[in-house]
Design an enzyme around this catalytic site. Structure first.
Site, short mmCIF file in Angstrom:
data_model
loop_
_atom_site.label_atom_id
_atom_site.label_comp_id
_atom_site.label_asym_id
_atom_site.label_seq_id
_atom_site.Cartn_x
_atom_site.Cartn_y
_atom_site.Cartn_z
N LYS A 10 -3.05 6.59 -2.56
CA LYS A 10 -2.87 7.08 -1.19
C LYS A 10 -1.96 8.29 -1.17
O LYS A 10 -1.15 8.53 -2.08
CB LYS A 10 -2.32 5.97 -0.29
CG LYS A 10 -0.99 5.34 -0.74
CD LYS A 10 0.25 6.09 -0.37
CE LYS A 10 1.52 5.44 -0.88
NZ LYS A 10 2.73 6.27 -0.68
N ASP A 23 2.74 -1.20 0.69
CA ASP A 23 1.54 -0.39 0.53
C ASP A 23 0.30 -1.21 0.14
O ASP A 23 -0.80 -0.66 0.11
CB ASP A 23 1.77 0.68 -0.54
CG ASP A 23 2.76 1.75 -0.10
OD1 ASP A 23 3.00 1.88 1.12
OD2 ASP A 23 3.30 2.45 -0.98
#
Length: 312
Positions: free
Chosen positions: A17, A146
Protein backbone atom coordinates in the site's frame (compact mmCIF):
# COMPACT_ATOMS: atom_id res chain seq x y z
CA UNK A 1 -15.49 -26.86 8.88
CA UNK A 2 -15.34 -28.62 5.54
CA UNK A 3 -12.08 -29.96 4.14
CA UNK A 4 -13.54 -32.27 1.52
CA UNK A 5 -11.78 -31.62 -1.74
CA UNK A 6 -9.54 -29.01 -0.13
CA UNK A 7 -6.47 -28.17 -2.23
CA UNK A 8 -3.04 -29.38 -1.14
CA UNK A 9 -1.54 -25.90 -1.50
CA UNK A 10 -3.33 -22.55 -1.54
CA UNK A 11 -1.73 -19.51 -3.18
CA UNK A 12 -2.89 -16.07 -2.02
CA UNK A 13 -1.62 -12.75 -3.33
CA UNK A 14 -1.92 -9.57 -1.25
CA UNK A 15 -0.87 -6.02 -2.22
CA UNK A 16 1.40 -3.46 -0.66
CA UNK A 17 0.00 0.00 0.00
CA UNK A 18 0.76 3.68 -0.30
CA UNK A 19 -0.56 6.19 2.19
CA UNK A 20 -1.53 9.06 -0.11
CA UNK A 21 -2.52 11.03 2.99
CA UNK A 22 -1.50 10.44 6.60
CA UNK A 23 -2.32 12.73 9.48
CA UNK A 24 -1.11 11.66 12.92
CA UNK A 25 -2.87 12.72 16.10
CA UNK A 26 -1.27 13.68 19.37
CA UNK A 27 0.52 10.99 21.35
CA UNK A 28 -1.84 9.36 23.85
CA UNK A 29 -1.22 8.09 27.36
CA UNK A 30 -0.47 4.58 26.05
CA UNK A 31 2.20 5.94 23.68
CA UNK A 32 0.13 5.34 20.54
CA UNK A 33 -1.39 7.83 18.11
CA UNK A 34 -4.72 7.92 16.33
CA UNK A 35 -4.35 8.52 12.61
CA UNK A 36 -6.44 9.51 9.62
CA UNK A 37 -5.12 8.04 6.40
CA UNK A 38 -6.09 7.43 2.80
CA UNK A 39 -4.73 4.06 1.72
CA UNK A 40 -4.28 2.92 -1.86
CA UNK A 41 -3.39 -0.69 -2.64
CA UNK A 42 -0.85 -0.94 -5.46
CA UNK A 43 0.36 -3.66 -7.81
CA UNK A 44 3.39 -4.75 -5.80
CA UNK A 45 2.42 -8.07 -4.23
CA UNK A 46 3.33 -10.58 -1.58
CA UNK A 47 2.69 -14.21 -2.57
CA UNK A 48 1.85 -16.64 0.22
CA UNK A 49 1.63 -20.41 -0.33
CA UNK A 50 -0.03 -22.46 2.41
CA UNK A 51 0.29 -26.26 2.66
CA UNK A 52 -1.01 -28.73 5.28
CA UNK A 53 1.29 -29.44 8.22
CA UNK A 54 1.10 -30.70 11.78
CA UNK A 55 2.72 -27.54 13.16
CA UNK A 56 3.21 -23.88 12.12
CA UNK A 57 6.22 -22.79 10.06
CA UNK A 58 7.22 -20.11 7.58
CA UNK A 59 10.04 -19.73 5.06
CA UNK A 60 10.81 -16.73 2.87
CA UNK A 61 12.18 -16.23 -0.61
CA UNK A 62 12.98 -12.74 -1.77
CA UNK A 63 14.71 -12.32 -5.11
CA UNK A 64 16.20 -8.83 -4.75
CA UNK A 65 14.99 -8.59 -1.11
CA UNK A 66 17.27 -9.89 1.63
CA UNK A 67 14.95 -11.95 3.84
CA UNK A 68 17.71 -13.41 6.03
CA UNK A 69 16.89 -11.14 8.97
CA UNK A 70 13.17 -11.95 9.09
CA UNK A 71 11.85 -13.80 12.11
CA UNK A 72 10.46 -17.26 11.36
CA UNK A 73 9.32 -18.18 14.86
CA UNK A 74 6.03 -17.48 16.62
CA UNK A 75 6.69 -13.73 16.55
CA UNK A 76 6.31 -13.63 12.75
CA UNK A 77 3.09 -11.85 11.83
CA UNK A 78 2.02 -14.46 9.25
CA UNK A 79 2.48 -17.25 11.82
CA UNK A 80 0.54 -15.20 14.36
CA UNK A 81 -2.24 -14.81 11.79
CA UNK A 82 -2.40 -18.55 11.12
CA UNK A 83 -2.41 -19.40 14.84
CA UNK A 84 -5.11 -16.81 15.53
CA UNK A 85 -7.35 -18.28 12.84
CA UNK A 86 -6.74 -21.81 14.11
CA UNK A 87 -7.72 -20.80 17.65
CA UNK A 88 -10.84 -18.96 16.47
CA UNK A 89 -11.95 -21.85 14.25
CA UNK A 90 -10.94 -24.66 16.61
CA UNK A 91 -8.56 -26.10 14.03
CA UNK A 92 -6.06 -28.53 15.60
CA UNK A 93 -3.45 -28.96 12.86
CA UNK A 94 -0.95 -26.45 11.50
CA UNK A 95 0.28 -24.96 8.24
CA UNK A 96 3.50 -24.61 6.28
CA UNK A 97 3.78 -21.10 4.82
CA UNK A 98 6.11 -20.12 1.99
CA UNK A 99 6.24 -16.39 1.31
CA UNK A 100 7.68 -14.78 -1.80
CA UNK A 101 8.48 -11.18 -0.86
CA UNK A 102 8.32 -8.27 -3.26
CA UNK A 103 7.18 -5.48 -0.93
CA UNK A 104 10.21 -3.95 0.84
CA UNK A 105 10.85 -5.00 4.44
CA UNK A 106 10.23 -2.18 6.95
CA UNK A 107 9.66 0.08 3.94
CA UNK A 108 6.39 1.80 4.87
CA UNK A 109 4.31 -0.23 2.40
CA UNK A 110 2.76 -2.78 4.74
CA UNK A 111 4.56 -5.88 3.46
CA UNK A 112 4.32 -7.76 6.76
CA UNK A 113 0.66 -6.81 7.02
CA UNK A 114 0.07 -8.14 3.49
CA UNK A 115 1.71 -11.42 4.56
CA UNK A 116 -0.63 -11.66 7.54
CA UNK A 117 -3.73 -10.87 5.50
CA UNK A 118 -2.72 -13.42 2.87
CA UNK A 119 -2.02 -16.03 5.57
CA UNK A 120 -5.49 -15.53 7.05
CA UNK A 121 -7.20 -16.04 3.69
CA UNK A 122 -4.90 -18.88 2.64
CA UNK A 123 -5.45 -20.84 5.87
CA UNK A 124 -9.20 -20.19 5.81
CA UNK A 125 -9.29 -21.65 2.29
CA UNK A 126 -6.85 -24.50 2.97
CA UNK A 127 -8.58 -25.62 6.16
CA UNK A 128 -12.11 -25.08 4.87
CA UNK A 129 -12.96 -22.99 7.93
CA UNK A 130 -15.12 -20.62 5.81
CA UNK A 131 -15.17 -17.80 8.36
CA UNK A 132 -16.17 -15.21 5.78
CA UNK A 133 -14.70 -11.79 5.04
CA UNK A 134 -16.26 -10.00 8.03
CA UNK A 135 -14.78 -12.44 10.54
CA UNK A 136 -11.42 -12.42 8.77
CA UNK A 137 -11.47 -8.62 8.95
CA UNK A 138 -12.08 -8.81 12.69
CA UNK A 139 -9.10 -11.14 13.09
CA UNK A 140 -7.00 -8.89 10.84
CA UNK A 141 -7.68 -5.91 13.10
CA UNK A 142 -6.29 -7.88 16.07
CA UNK A 143 -3.00 -8.36 14.22
CA UNK A 144 -2.13 -4.78 13.25
CA UNK A 145 -3.40 -1.53 11.85
CA UNK A 146 -2.55 -2.21 8.18
CA UNK A 147 -3.69 -5.85 8.05
CA UNK A 148 -7.41 -5.15 7.47
CA UNK A 149 -6.56 -2.89 4.53
CA UNK A 150 -4.30 -5.52 2.94
CA UNK A 151 -7.28 -7.86 3.14
CA UNK A 152 -9.70 -5.31 1.65
CA UNK A 153 -7.50 -3.52 -0.91
CA UNK A 154 -8.74 -0.80 -3.23
CA UNK A 155 -8.80 2.70 -1.79
CA UNK A 156 -9.99 3.30 1.75
CA UNK A 157 -9.99 5.75 4.61
CA UNK A 158 -8.46 4.43 7.82
CA UNK A 159 -9.08 5.99 11.22
CA UNK A 160 -8.35 5.04 14.82
CA UNK A 161 -5.08 3.14 14.58
CA UNK A 162 -5.71 2.89 10.84
CA UNK A 163 -7.73 -0.30 11.16
CA UNK A 164 -11.21 1.28 11.13
CA UNK A 165 -11.83 1.23 7.40
CA UNK A 166 -14.39 2.85 5.15
CA UNK A 167 -14.17 2.43 1.36
CA UNK A 168 -13.31 5.53 -0.65
CA UNK A 169 -14.47 6.09 -4.19
CA UNK A 170 -11.54 6.20 -6.60
CA UNK A 171 -12.01 6.61 -10.35
CA UNK A 172 -9.61 5.12 -12.88
CA UNK A 173 -5.99 4.20 -12.20
CA UNK A 174 -3.11 6.16 -10.78
CA UNK A 175 0.44 5.65 -12.04
CA UNK A 176 3.14 5.43 -9.37
CA UNK A 177 6.90 4.97 -9.50
CA UNK A 178 8.41 3.62 -6.28
CA UNK A 179 11.99 4.03 -5.14
CA UNK A 180 12.58 1.04 -2.90
CA UNK A 181 15.00 1.34 0.02
CA UNK A 182 18.19 -0.61 0.56
CA UNK A 183 17.48 -0.65 4.30
CA UNK A 184 14.27 -0.43 6.31
CA UNK A 185 13.43 1.83 9.21
CA UNK A 186 11.63 1.14 12.47
CA UNK A 187 8.06 2.45 12.43
CA UNK A 188 8.05 3.06 16.23
CA UNK A 189 11.28 5.06 15.89
CA UNK A 190 9.72 7.27 13.18
CA UNK A 191 6.74 7.94 15.45
CA UNK A 192 9.07 8.78 18.34
CA UNK A 193 10.96 11.16 16.07
CA UNK A 194 7.62 12.77 15.11
CA UNK A 195 6.91 13.42 18.78
CA UNK A 196 10.39 14.90 19.21
CA UNK A 197 9.91 16.99 16.04
CA UNK A 198 6.66 18.39 17.40
CA UNK A 199 8.29 19.23 20.71
CA UNK A 200 11.20 20.99 19.00
CA UNK A 201 8.87 23.07 16.82
CA UNK A 202 6.01 23.57 19.27
CA UNK A 203 6.14 27.36 18.76
CA UNK A 204 5.96 27.10 14.97
CA UNK A 205 3.35 24.43 14.22
CA UNK A 206 -0.26 23.89 15.19
CA UNK A 207 -0.84 21.36 18.00
CA UNK A 208 -1.73 17.88 16.75
CA UNK A 209 -5.42 16.97 16.71
CA UNK A 210 -6.69 14.32 19.09
CA UNK A 211 -8.84 12.76 16.36
CA UNK A 212 -7.43 13.71 12.95
CA UNK A 213 -9.46 13.58 9.74
CA UNK A 214 -8.65 13.15 6.05
CA UNK A 215 -8.76 16.42 4.10
CA UNK A 216 -11.72 16.79 1.76
CA UNK A 217 -9.53 17.68 -1.23
CA UNK A 218 -7.88 14.24 -1.03
CA UNK A 219 -11.26 12.54 -1.30
CA UNK A 220 -12.26 14.82 -4.15
CA UNK A 221 -9.06 14.06 -6.08
CA UNK A 222 -9.54 10.31 -5.65
CA UNK A 223 -13.20 10.49 -6.73
CA UNK A 224 -12.21 12.51 -9.81
CA UNK A 225 -9.37 10.13 -10.69
CA UNK A 226 -7.26 13.24 -11.29
CA UNK A 227 -3.52 12.77 -10.63
CA UNK A 228 -2.85 16.51 -10.79
CA UNK A 229 -5.43 17.17 -8.07
CA UNK A 230 -4.09 14.29 -5.98
CA UNK A 231 -0.51 15.55 -6.33
CA UNK A 232 -1.58 18.84 -4.78
CA UNK A 233 -3.08 17.09 -1.75
CA UNK A 234 -0.50 14.38 -0.98
CA UNK A 235 0.50 14.75 2.66
CA UNK A 236 2.26 12.66 5.30
CA UNK A 237 2.95 13.79 8.87
CA UNK A 238 5.65 11.11 9.11
CA UNK A 239 7.64 12.50 6.19
CA UNK A 240 9.56 15.14 8.18
CA UNK A 241 10.70 12.67 10.88
CA UNK A 242 11.54 10.05 8.22
CA UNK A 243 13.70 12.61 6.39
CA UNK A 244 15.35 13.57 9.66
CA UNK A 245 16.27 9.93 10.33
CA UNK A 246 17.24 9.24 6.70
CA UNK A 247 18.53 12.54 5.22
CA UNK A 248 19.40 10.92 1.89
CA UNK A 249 15.69 10.62 1.07
CA UNK A 250 15.55 14.37 0.37
CA UNK A 251 17.85 14.04 -2.65
CA UNK A 252 15.71 11.15 -3.98
CA UNK A 253 12.61 13.34 -3.77
CA UNK A 254 14.48 16.09 -5.62
CA UNK A 255 15.60 13.79 -8.44
CA UNK A 256 12.07 12.48 -8.95
CA UNK A 257 10.47 15.89 -9.04
CA UNK A 258 13.16 17.17 -11.43
CA UNK A 259 12.31 14.33 -13.82
CA UNK A 260 8.61 14.79 -14.30
CA UNK A 261 6.94 13.47 -11.15
CA UNK A 262 3.84 15.45 -10.24
CA UNK A 263 4.78 14.94 -6.60
CA UNK A 264 6.69 12.58 -4.36
CA UNK A 265 5.83 11.36 -0.89
CA UNK A 266 7.37 9.10 1.72
CA UNK A 267 5.04 6.09 1.99
CA UNK A 268 3.83 5.56 5.56
CA UNK A 269 6.79 5.58 7.93
CA UNK A 270 9.19 5.18 4.98
CA UNK A 271 11.73 4.91 3.65
CA UNK A 272 10.01 3.91 0.38
CA UNK A 273 9.28 6.99 -1.73
CA UNK A 274 6.25 7.01 -4.03
CA UNK A 275 6.20 9.35 -7.02
CA UNK A 276 2.90 10.14 -8.73
CA UNK A 277 3.02 10.47 -12.52
CA UNK A 278 0.52 12.18 -14.79
CA UNK A 279 0.09 9.13 -17.05
CA UNK A 280 1.76 5.93 -18.19
CA UNK A 281 4.22 7.71 -20.48
CA UNK A 282 5.27 9.99 -17.64
CA UNK A 283 5.69 7.01 -15.32
CA UNK A 284 7.89 5.20 -17.86
CA UNK A 285 10.11 8.27 -18.33
CA UNK A 286 10.40 8.75 -14.59
CA UNK A 287 11.23 5.07 -14.08
CA UNK A 288 14.07 5.34 -16.61
CA UNK A 289 15.45 8.54 -15.04
CA UNK A 290 15.42 7.17 -11.51
CA UNK A 291 16.95 3.88 -12.63
CA UNK A 292 19.71 5.82 -14.39
CA UNK A 293 20.36 7.54 -11.05
CA UNK A 294 21.06 4.05 -9.65
CA UNK A 295 17.92 3.74 -7.58
CA UNK A 296 15.97 0.50 -7.23
CA UNK A 297 12.73 1.42 -8.95
CA UNK A 298 9.38 -0.30 -9.52
CA UNK A 299 6.47 1.08 -11.53
CA UNK A 300 3.03 0.20 -10.13
CA UNK A 301 -0.61 1.15 -10.52
CA UNK A 302 -3.37 1.62 -8.01
CA UNK A 303 -5.90 0.91 -6.79
CA UNK A 304 -5.86 -2.90 -6.96
CA UNK A 305 -7.84 -5.58 -5.16
CA UNK A 306 -6.91 -6.85 -1.71
CA UNK A 307 -5.87 -10.39 -0.74
CA UNK A 308 -7.18 -12.91 -3.28
CA UNK A 309 -6.80 -16.64 -3.89
CA UNK A 310 -4.80 -17.26 -7.06
CA UNK A 311 -5.68 -20.26 -9.21
CA UNK A 312 -2.26 -21.64 -10.15
Amino acid sequence: MNDRGAPKTVHVRAPGKINVFLKVGAVMSDGYHDVATAYQAVSLYEDVFASPASDFSVVFEGGHIDTSGLETDGSNLAIRAARLLARRAGYREGVSLRISKNVPIAGGMGGGSADAAAALLACDTLWGTDLGRDELHTLAAELGADVPFALAGGTAIGTGRGDQLSPALAKGQFQWVLVLPEHGVSTPEVYRELDRHRERHAQDIFPAQGQPTVDADVLQALRAGDPHMLAESLSNDLQAPALHLSPGLASVLEVGEQNGALAGIVSGSGPTIAFLAADLDGALELQIALSAARHHVVRVTGPVAGARVVAD
